[in-house]
Design an enzyme around this catalytic site. Structure first.
Site, PDB file in Angstrom:
ATOM      1  CB  ILE A 147       1.584   8.223  80.111  1.00 33.02           C
ATOM      2  CG1 ILE A 147       0.695   7.084  80.624  1.00 33.02           C
ATOM      3  CG2 ILE A 147       1.719   8.158  78.588  1.00 33.02           C
ATOM      4  CD1 ILE A 147      -0.699   7.039  80.024  1.00 33.02           C
TER       5      ILE A 147
ATOM      6  CD  GLU B 149       2.571  18.270  85.613  1.00 29.77           C
ATOM      7  OE1 GLU B 149       2.547  17.235  84.927  1.00 29.77           O
ATOM      8  OE2 GLU B 149       1.607  18.649  86.309  1.00 29.77           O
TER       9      GLU B 149
ATOM     10  CB  VAL C 171      -1.418  23.762  77.727  1.00 26.65           C
ATOM     11  CG1 VAL C 171      -1.652  23.485  76.252  1.00 26.65           C
ATOM     12  CG2 VAL C 171      -0.190  23.006  78.222  1.00 26.65           C
TER      13      VAL C 171
ATOM     14  CG  HIS D 236      28.508  -8.918  98.488  1.00 20.19           C
ATOM     15  ND1 HIS D 236      28.374  -7.550  98.463  1.00 20.19           N
ATOM     16  CD2 HIS D 236      29.752  -9.200  98.039  1.00 20.19           C
ATOM     17  CE1 HIS D 236      29.511  -7.018  98.020  1.00 20.19           C
ATOM     18  NE2 HIS D 236      30.365  -8.008  97.761  1.00 20.19           N
TER      19      HIS D 236
END
Ligand code: FAD
Ligand code: NAI
Length: 475
Positions: free
Chosen positions: A194, A213, A247, A454
């Site tokens: 997400i 992250e 965090v 192709h």
């Protein structure tokens, strides 16, 4: 007397509605209960996937990609655009309309297959001689009975502890899909699926995006070589991804959100943004299901405990999709729904967990099936690898998008395909060939010997299969 059904499905997301349709096809008298409400309070079948997941996110990814192409890529094709503008309200309305078409499509499918639909929350009351009594709490309240019950109640976004979603400043995937104006600065916590998809949407529309992250590795579940290539592309697009962060305090006020965090080197940092999207995974949803009324066993994560065939701790009660173990993917939920309906009918429904494809719909797209190179190394399996870059593919050059590659991993002795990994244009479509090949236990040589049109992007798949045997023709 309450209405009696052979099969009652609780939840009308991709797991539940597909299970209901398949059970009806097999001749059962089927009911499906779903509580999702649209803006007017009416039913909105399709669950997370249709309402606030797969479908609306792909609609916005498409719109934002058009905008980015018009602003940046068209000039290369000799197409001049003056006065390019953005109407976010219209973009969101289009997305809502795409969602509605899907909601309405399922209503039609239920009518066509004679599935009885109940709008409201379904909860277990008790086991009875006729099966299980399920109370439906909607505008009206009634109790229905099912001989067999399929629970498909899905999942909800996980919030950071102490930081609930207000869907104004601190957004789950729900709020992330209806931001009314492009934020100047946007942060996302979690660089999973997400985080990357929604981060891409708002970056393309003009937001300055930072993704925080916790893990030190980018997309740890993805083949390392592919993840590295993707990270390179995202960084070039100025999608700022900070790995290894911790965090800390998050404050939300009138001016936006401030996020305190520690960076990978241990330095104290803070980030001021207009909006924050928290995308740190999802939790199985059994809220209001009344699992305790019948002693339905849940695990420590709150997921319903099932065996490999989706049987729960109770006889004739099955559970599928995001509310049970395994990847939280719509197509996994659907496959489990079909398999359970077939098992109820005494057939041998089967889901092959080794061939469930994954796709991340960013640009470049990322798609894979089977094992990664790091998994093969860890298991000690002898393998051969072959890669082919889109840079050497004629169709990719004509499209003007030569980012990425296709990578094959095959058994060193038998040449059986063990994993296929892709990053590049339209690989969400290319991965199907690899899934089919693996289902049929094909060798890399099988793909290498098949005629591919192709020019097409699929020639990169053929060439990567040839590369396993070190005999690419165009690279
Ligand atoms: P859900 O879709 O969550 O449906 C559950 C339904 O049950 C809901 O309608 C809910 O209201 C209803 N319900 C719950 N409890 C009750 C109750 N007690 N009574 C009645 N009804 C109840 N997956 C992909 O494969 N591809 C993608 O591109 C993709 N994109 C995604 C993007 C986002 C932003 C998100 C959040 C998810 C995405 N997913 C994607 C994941 C996918 O949406 C889920 O894996 C999928 O929806 C799970 O299906 P499900 O049927 O198990 O549950
Ligand atoms: P995710 O599991 O894909 O990613 C969550 C990320 O957040 C991980 O990288 C994790 O390390 C990180 N994280 C966790 N806690 C953190 C913290 N405190 N601080 C910083 N980072 C933290 O979950 P996501 O993106 O929320 O998506 C949920 C699920 O929905 C996906 O796993 C997938 O199953 C499904 N989905 C599928 C899509 C697709 O198929 N294209 C698209 C979107 C969602």
């Amino acid at each position: 007397m309450s209405k009696q059904f052979d099969v009652v499905v609780i939840g009308g997301g991709p797991g539940g509605y597909i299970a209901a349709i398949r059970a009806a096809q097999l001749g059962f008298n089927v009911a499906c209960i779903d509580e999702w409400k649209n803006a007017k309070g009416g039913p909105a079948l399709g669950g997370t996937c249709t309402n606030i997941g797969c479908i609306p996110s792909k609609a916005l990814l498409q719109s934002s990609e058009h905008y980015e192409h018009a602003g940046h890529a068209f000039a290369d094709h000799g197409i001049k655009i003056e006065g390019l503008g953005l109407d976010v309200a219209k973009m969101l309305a289009r997305k809502d309309n795409v969602v509605k078409q899907n909601n309405d499509g399922i209503v039609y499918l239920f009518k066509k297959n004679k599935v009885a639909f109940f709008h409201g929350r379904g909860s277990f009351v008790k086991a009875s001689d006729a099966g299980y009594e399920i109370k439906v709490s909607g505008e009206a309240e009634e109790t229905i009975t099912g001989k067999q019950i399929i629970v498909a109640t899905g999942s909800n976004a996980r919030a950071l502890p102490g930081t609930p979603f207000d869907e104004e400043n601190i957004l789950s995937n729900d709020g992330a899909l209806r931001i009314g104006a492009v934020p100047k600065k946007l942060a996302l916590i979690g660089s999973g699926v997400i985080g990357l998809e929604m981060g891409s949407v708002w970056r393309r529309l003009g937001a300055e995006v930072t993704v925080l992250e916790a893990l030190p590795t980018f997309l740890g579940a993805v083949d390392e070589q592919i993840a590295k290539e993707a990270l390179k592309a995202f960084t070039k697009q100025k999608l700022k991804i900070e790995l290894g962060v911790k965090v800390g305090e998050i404050k939300s006020g009138k001016k936006g959100v401030s996020i305190a965090y520690t960076d990978a080197k241990g330095g104290a940092q803070s980030l001021e943004v207009d909006k924050l999207i928290v995308s740190i995974g999802r939790v199985p949803n059994t809220i209001g299901l009344g699992a305790e009324a019948v002693d339905l066993k849940l695990d420590e994560r709150g997921a319903i405990v099932v065996d490999e065939e989706c049987r729960t701790s109770l006889p004739n009660v099955w559970a599928i999709g995001d509310v049970v173990r395994g990847p939280m993917l719509a197509h996994k939920a659907e496959e489990e729904g079909v398999a359970v309906a077939e098992r109820i009918a005494g057939q041998h429904g089967h889901v092959n967990f080794n061939t469930i494809p994954w796709v991340i719909y960013t640009s470049p797209e990322i798609a894979w099936v089977g094992q990664t190179e790091q998994q093969l190394k860890a298991s000690g399996r002898a393998y051969k690898a072959g890669t082919f870059p889109f840079l050497a593919n004629g169709r990719a050059r004509a499209l003007g998008d030569t980012t990425g590659m296709v990578k094959f991993l095959a058994d060193a002795a038998t040449d059986e395909i063990l994993g296929v990994h892709m990053v590049g244009p339209m690989v969400s479509e290319l991965i199907s060939e690899a899934v089919v090949a693996m289902e049929f236990k094909a060798s890399a040589e099988d793909i290498a010997r098949i005629c591919h049109a192709h020019p097409s992007l699929s020639e990169a798949t053929k060439e990567a299969a040839l590369a396993v045997d070190k005999r690419t023709l165009n690279f």
